[in-house]
Design a protein around this motif. Structure first.
Motif, PDB file in Angstrom:
ATOM      1  N   GLU A   2       8.800   4.308   0.786  1.00  0.00           N
ATOM      2  CA  GLU A   2       9.138   3.262  -0.177  1.00  0.00           C
ATOM      3  C   GLU A   2       8.211   3.368  -1.383  1.00  0.00           C
ATOM      4  O   GLU A   2       6.993   3.275  -1.281  1.00  0.00           O
ATOM      5  N   GLY A   3       8.810   3.625  -2.549  1.00  0.00           N
ATOM      6  CA  GLY A   3       8.027   3.698  -3.778  1.00  0.00           C
ATOM      7  C   GLY A   3       7.273   4.992  -3.987  1.00  0.00           C
ATOM      8  O   GLY A   3       6.485   5.100  -4.935  1.00  0.00           O
ATOM      9  N   VAL A   4       7.514   6.013  -3.147  1.00  0.00           N
ATOM     10  CA  VAL A   4       6.766   7.269  -3.254  1.00  0.00           C
ATOM     11  C   VAL A   4       7.705   8.455  -3.020  1.00  0.00           C
ATOM     12  O   VAL A   4       8.519   8.439  -2.096  1.00  0.00           O
ATOM     13  N   ALA A   5       7.559   9.486  -3.839  1.00  0.00           N
ATOM     14  CA  ALA A   5       8.285  10.745  -3.647  1.00  0.00           C
ATOM     15  C   ALA A   5       7.326  11.902  -3.872  1.00  0.00           C
ATOM     16  O   ALA A   5       6.503  11.875  -4.788  1.00  0.00           O
ATOM     17  N   LEU A   6       7.427  12.915  -3.030  1.00  0.00           N
ATOM     18  CA  LEU A   6       6.589  14.102  -3.146  1.00  0.00           C
ATOM     19  C   LEU A   6       7.396  15.266  -3.705  1.00  0.00           C
ATOM     20  O   LEU A   6       8.577  15.417  -3.394  1.00  0.00           O
ATOM     21  N   VAL A   7       6.743  16.089  -4.518  1.00  0.00           N
ATOM     22  CA  VAL A   7       7.377  17.297  -5.048  1.00  0.00           C
ATOM     23  C   VAL A   7       6.389  18.457  -4.947  1.00  0.00           C
ATOM     24  O   VAL A   7       5.169  18.259  -4.876  1.00  0.00           O
ATOM     25  N   GLY A   8       6.913  19.684  -4.941  1.00  0.00           N
ATOM     26  CA  GLY A   8       6.066  20.863  -4.961  1.00  0.00           C
ATOM     27  C   GLY A   8       5.238  21.023  -3.699  1.00  0.00           C
ATOM     28  O   GLY A   8       5.671  20.696  -2.598  1.00  0.00           O
TER      29      GLY A   8
END
Length: 395
Positions: A281-287
């Motif tokens: 919730e409220g967080v996304a990871l990339v790379g």
């Protein structure tokens, strides 16, 4: 849409590309990361880390407006690849076999970062020269004691992601027991835009074409091999280190590019296979904060830029009433990235297992398989499509 705040944590390529892409879609976005001085490179000096940028990633960077900001003289098109096994196997892939001009572009990390930073300034993206300390819902606390509010926190802060830790997103990894080593080499013979790769049975050696220098043709070495062997090399003084590496490479490459001479500092790092829950919730990871794969296919950054492009696409298409940090929105991003990430994981992990196996029947089969594939245009076109980033086909 512009009233909702997004905070991108991380100042690498994935982080800056994400912030720039979101700004271009009219989101209010800030960057949280320590400021780093990015000076223009001097003549004949090149950043130690280079990337093989696929056609898909090149299109994305062009859509951000930064491809043309880079110095064209520092971009090297890859027109062909030659892959050698440890028992006579050979596979050659040429761009023309799939009606393409190039398979990929070799670009310095520093050159991409410089162009991205320049574009972020043009778009007025605010930069907080600080680091993440903790998170309390939409309140982001920094190490200097500041509090920043954001409906979405994007973790683009690398393999040891602080965002991932404070958001308590699950993380799993395994160590390959191998390390990577990178450096640049001056070669006796020209590379002619060909990327070269050797599987030796316990190591993978890649020579990536780069711009010529005053010293002669130049390539970037990416060597992944047993940690003990690389650590032993790195423990030597600079002169002995260069001498031993040059001798070893001559044996591996059988003089494919003639004599080679080390022309830059060497860097070594451990290799791991990592996966995460990607979102909360409220967080996304990339790379690298979201996943890591073995570098033998040279697709790590391309996978990360695919994350960034998909996250921007999902956020731009979300219903107006939904928050940018709403879990259903972020789960949509996670689902859309599941297949390409899993496919790349399967390809790199399987290739690593196949080419590191020491049993004689396996060694014979992998070399015979390479030679057979080299005679099959349809399979070669699929492999070229993989290299270009069109689609990952597990083979």
């Amino acid at each position: 849409m512009t009233q909702q705040k997004i905070l991108v944590c991380g100042a690498g390529i994935a982080g800056m590309a994400c912030a720039l892409g979101l700004a271009k879609k009219a989101f209010t976005v800030d960057v949280l990361a320590p400021e780093m001085s990015r000076q223009l490179p001097r003549h004949d000096e090149y950043h130690p880390r280079v990337y093989a940028i696929s056609g898909a990633s090149q299109n994305f960077l062009a859509s951000l407006g930064i491809w043309d900001l880079m110095d064209a003289a520092r971009l090297t098109p890859v027109q062909a690849m030659e892959i050698y096994g440890d028992g006579g196997g050979r596979l050659a892939l040429d761009a023309w076999q799939d009606a393409r001009h190039t398979l990929a572009w070799i670009v310095e990390s520093g050159e991409i970062e410089r162009a991205l930073r320049q574009a972020l300034k043009v778009y007025g993206v605010r930069w907080h020269d600080d680091q993440l300390a903790s998170r309390d819902g939409e309140h982001i606390h920094t190490e200097s004691g500041k509090t920043l509010d954001a409906q979405l926190l994007v973790g683009a802060d690398g393999a040891k992601s602080t965002v991932r830790r404070v958001a308590e997103i699950w993380h799993d990894f395994k160590a390959y027991g191998d390390s990577g080593l990178v450096t640049h080499l001056t070669t006796e013979l020209p590379h002619q835009g060909v990327a070269l790769q050797w599987f030796t049975g316990d190591a993978v050696v890649a020579l990536l074409p780069m711009p010529d220098t005053d010293e002669g043709p130049q390539v970037s070495l990416v060597w992944s091999g047993p940690t003990e062997q690389i650590a032993e090399l790195m423990a030597l003084n600079d002169e002995d280190k260069a001498q031993r590496l040059q001798q070893w490479l001559m044996g591996v490459t059988q003089g494919r590019l003639g004599n080679m001479r080390v022309r830059s500092k060497m860097f070594a790092f451990p290799l791991t296979f990592e996966r995460t829950g990607m979102v909360a919730e409220g967080v996304a990871l990339v790379g690298d904060a979201a996943h890591r794969v073995h570098p033998l296919a040279g697709q790590g950054l391309n996978l990360g830029l695919g994350d960034v492009e998909e996250l921007i696409r999902v956020l731009a298409a979300k219903p107006v009433h939904q928050s940018v940090g709403a879990l259903p929105v972020l789960e949509r991003y996670k689902r859309r990235r599941a297949e390409p990430i899993a496919a790349m994981r399967a390809v790199t992990d399987s290739l690593h297992s196949l080419f590191m196996a020491q049993q004689a029947p396996v060694a014979w089969a992998r070399n015979a398989g390479m030679s057979i594939i080299n005679q099959l245009p349809f399979i070669k076109r699929r492999l070229i499509a993989n290299a270009a980033g069109d689609k990952i086909f597990p083979l």
